[in-house]
Design a protein around this motif. Structure first.
Motif, PDB file in Angstrom:
ATOM      1  N   ASP A 122       7.279 -26.203 -85.341  1.00  0.00           N
ATOM      2  CA  ASP A 122       6.647 -27.363 -85.982  1.00  0.00           C
ATOM      3  C   ASP A 122       5.293 -27.698 -85.377  1.00  0.00           C
ATOM      4  O   ASP A 122       4.449 -28.316 -86.030  1.00  0.00           O
ATOM      5  CB  ASP A 122       7.551 -28.598 -85.865  1.00  0.00           C
ATOM      6  N   ASN A 123       5.084 -27.307 -84.127  1.00  0.00           N
ATOM      7  CA  ASN A 123       3.909 -27.789 -83.408  1.00  0.00           C
ATOM      8  C   ASN A 123       3.011 -26.679 -82.889  1.00  0.00           C
ATOM      9  O   ASN A 123       2.100 -26.944 -82.105  1.00  0.00           O
ATOM     10  CB  ASN A 123       4.381 -28.656 -82.234  1.00  0.00           C
ATOM     11  N   VAL A 160      17.080 -31.835 -83.042  1.00  0.00           N
ATOM     12  CA  VAL A 160      16.565 -32.795 -82.069  1.00  0.00           C
ATOM     13  C   VAL A 160      15.469 -32.168 -81.218  1.00  0.00           C
ATOM     14  O   VAL A 160      14.430 -32.788 -80.936  1.00  0.00           O
ATOM     15  CB  VAL A 160      17.712 -33.313 -81.177  1.00  0.00           C
ATOM     16  N   ARG A 162      13.245 -30.095 -81.861  1.00  0.00           N
ATOM     17  CA  ARG A 162      11.992 -29.745 -82.522  1.00  0.00           C
ATOM     18  C   ARG A 162      10.907 -30.799 -82.307  1.00  0.00           C
ATOM     19  O   ARG A 162       9.722 -30.527 -82.522  1.00  0.00           O
ATOM     20  CB  ARG A 162      12.230 -29.539 -84.027  1.00  0.00           C
ATOM     21  N   ASP A 163      11.304 -31.984 -81.863  1.00  0.00           N
ATOM     22  CA  ASP A 163      10.330 -33.063 -81.731  1.00  0.00           C
ATOM     23  C   ASP A 163       9.456 -32.886 -80.490  1.00  0.00           C
ATOM     24  O   ASP A 163       9.919 -32.406 -79.449  1.00  0.00           O
ATOM     25  CB  ASP A 163      11.054 -34.406 -81.672  1.00  0.00           C
ATOM     26  N   LEU A 164       8.203 -33.314 -80.585  1.00  0.00           N
ATOM     27  CA  LEU A 164       7.222 -33.127 -79.514  1.00  0.00           C
ATOM     28  C   LEU A 164       7.601 -33.782 -78.188  1.00  0.00           C
ATOM     29  O   LEU A 164       7.141 -33.355 -77.130  1.00  0.00           O
ATOM     30  CB  LEU A 164       5.857 -33.670 -79.949  1.00  0.00           C
ATOM     31  N   ARG A 165       8.447 -34.815 -78.228  1.00  0.00           N
ATOM     32  CA  ARG A 165       8.774 -35.494 -76.965  1.00  0.00           C
ATOM     33  C   ARG A 165       9.569 -34.599 -76.022  1.00  0.00           C
ATOM     34  O   ARG A 165       9.725 -34.925 -74.843  1.00  0.00           O
ATOM     35  CB  ARG A 165       9.545 -36.788 -77.236  1.00  0.00           C
ATOM     36  N   ARG A 171       2.996 -26.971 -75.808  1.00  0.00           N
ATOM     37  CA  ARG A 171       3.802 -26.930 -77.033  1.00  0.00           C
ATOM     38  C   ARG A 171       4.656 -25.667 -77.148  1.00  0.00           C
ATOM     39  O   ARG A 171       5.288 -25.439 -78.181  1.00  0.00           O
ATOM     40  CB  ARG A 171       2.905 -27.044 -78.286  1.00  0.00           C
ATOM     41  N   ALA A 208      11.499 -40.502 -82.804  1.00  0.00           N
ATOM     42  CA  ALA A 208      10.813 -39.204 -82.732  1.00  0.00           C
ATOM     43  C   ALA A 208       9.303 -39.391 -82.790  1.00  0.00           C
ATOM     44  O   ALA A 208       8.800 -40.340 -83.394  1.00  0.00           O
ATOM     45  CB  ALA A 208      11.284 -38.302 -83.869  1.00  0.00           C
ATOM     46  N   LEU A 209       8.575 -38.463 -82.177  1.00  0.00           N
ATOM     47  CA  LEU A 209       7.115 -38.493 -82.255  1.00  0.00           C
ATOM     48  C   LEU A 209       6.602 -37.869 -83.540  1.00  0.00           C
ATOM     49  O   LEU A 209       5.520 -38.191 -84.007  1.00  0.00           O
ATOM     50  CB  LEU A 209       6.518 -37.742 -81.053  1.00  0.00           C
ATOM     51  N   GLY A 210       7.394 -36.966 -84.106  1.00  0.00           N
ATOM     52  CA  GLY A 210       6.954 -36.294 -85.331  1.00  0.00           C
ATOM     53  C   GLY A 210       5.909 -35.227 -85.039  1.00  0.00           C
ATOM     54  O   GLY A 210       5.564 -34.942 -83.902  1.00  0.00           O
ATOM     55  N   ARG A 211       5.386 -34.642 -86.098  1.00  0.00           N
ATOM     56  CA  ARG A 211       4.405 -33.563 -85.959  1.00  0.00           C
ATOM     57  C   ARG A 211       3.013 -34.134 -85.693  1.00  0.00           C
ATOM     58  O   ARG A 211       2.632 -35.159 -86.252  1.00  0.00           O
ATOM     59  CB  ARG A 211       4.366 -32.709 -87.227  1.00  0.00           C
TER      60      ARG A 211
END
Length: 256
Positions: A122-123, A160, A162-165, A171, A208-211
């Protein structure tokens, strides 16, 4: 209960991203060993032969026999993440190498913990290709790995993570929270309690932080050096030795 554990793999298993104040890295495998020791209430022996940057071929060729020779009750195998990030790769070959490694360990009387890395697609630039190849690899591995003697933990499919946090600034590698979450997945799969002080459920429940699109500074600091290493045939693991090459008692009181 497993009282001896050896881990082989690449940066994911070495623990890159879970950095300690003294410059060492910790990671999910260290945490799993600590969780095993805490649950056993007796010494658990642990070694970690993983080296960052390794593709699956070198992991199997350089680490597997050494790990089997230690005679552990549990052996974790992870690899292929660096393979599927290369421009060209045969997913079938990676899956076949994985199956051969698992079979060799099982034949030696060792229970295998086989796990996939978390999904960074995702990132990352080129994330769609990584997603497709990672999904294909999981399908191939599930189809050819034995049903007995193996515990398979599919972190790549964990939404879970997959989120940036849960990721470091590059990354590509998990941070301390991400490694703790993977360790929680592993201990749960093994039927071992997850230490409450790791706060895994609490952190997973946070927003979540999201993309977020990578910045130009990100490309300069992380992407261009990575491309440079690929073009010159270098690896981040060149000249490195395993951080723990012999079975030693593990500290059951690791604090995340």
């Amino acid at each position: 209960m497993y009282l001896s554990y050896v881990a082989i793999g690449d940066s994911f298993t070495e623990g890159v991203g879970d950095d300690l104040p003294d410059g060492r890295v910790r990671g999910w495998a260290d945490l799993v060993a600590s969780g095993l020791a805490a649950a056993a209430n007796e010494p658990v022996l642990y070694a970690n032969l993983a080296i960052r940057g390794r593709k699956l071929g070198p992991i199997v060729g350089e680490q597997l026999d050494a790990a089997i020779a230690m005679g552990p009750e549990l052996l974790s195998i992870n690899g292929g993440g660096n393979d599927i990030m290369r421009p060209r790769v045969s997913v079938d070959d990676v899956a076949a190498q994985t199956a051969d490694a698992v079979g060799k360990a099982i034949d030696a009387g060792i229970h295998v913990l086989l796990l996939s890395g978390a999904n960074p697609s995702d990132n990352l630039p080129g994330g769609k290709t990584i997603q497709r190849r990672g999904d294909e690899l999981a399908v191939r591995v599930r189809a050819i790995v034995p049903d007995t003697g193996v515990t398979f933990v599919d972190n790549f499919a964990d939404p879970v993570l997959r989120d940036l946090r849960f990721w470091s600034l590059d990354r590509l590698h998990l941070n301390a929270f991400g490694h703790a979450h993977v360790a929680s997945n592993v201990l749960t799969a093994l039927g071992v309690p997850v230490p409450v002080e790791w706060r895994v459920e609490e952190i997973a429940a946070q927003p979540a932080l999201g993309r977020r699109a990578p910045s130009l500074a990100y490309y300069r600091e992380y992407v261009l050096p990575w491309i440079g290493r690929r073009l010159t045939g270098r690896s981040s693991g060149d000249g490195r030795s395993p951080k723990s090459a012999e079975l030693t008692p593990v500290d059951p009181d690791i604090v995340v």
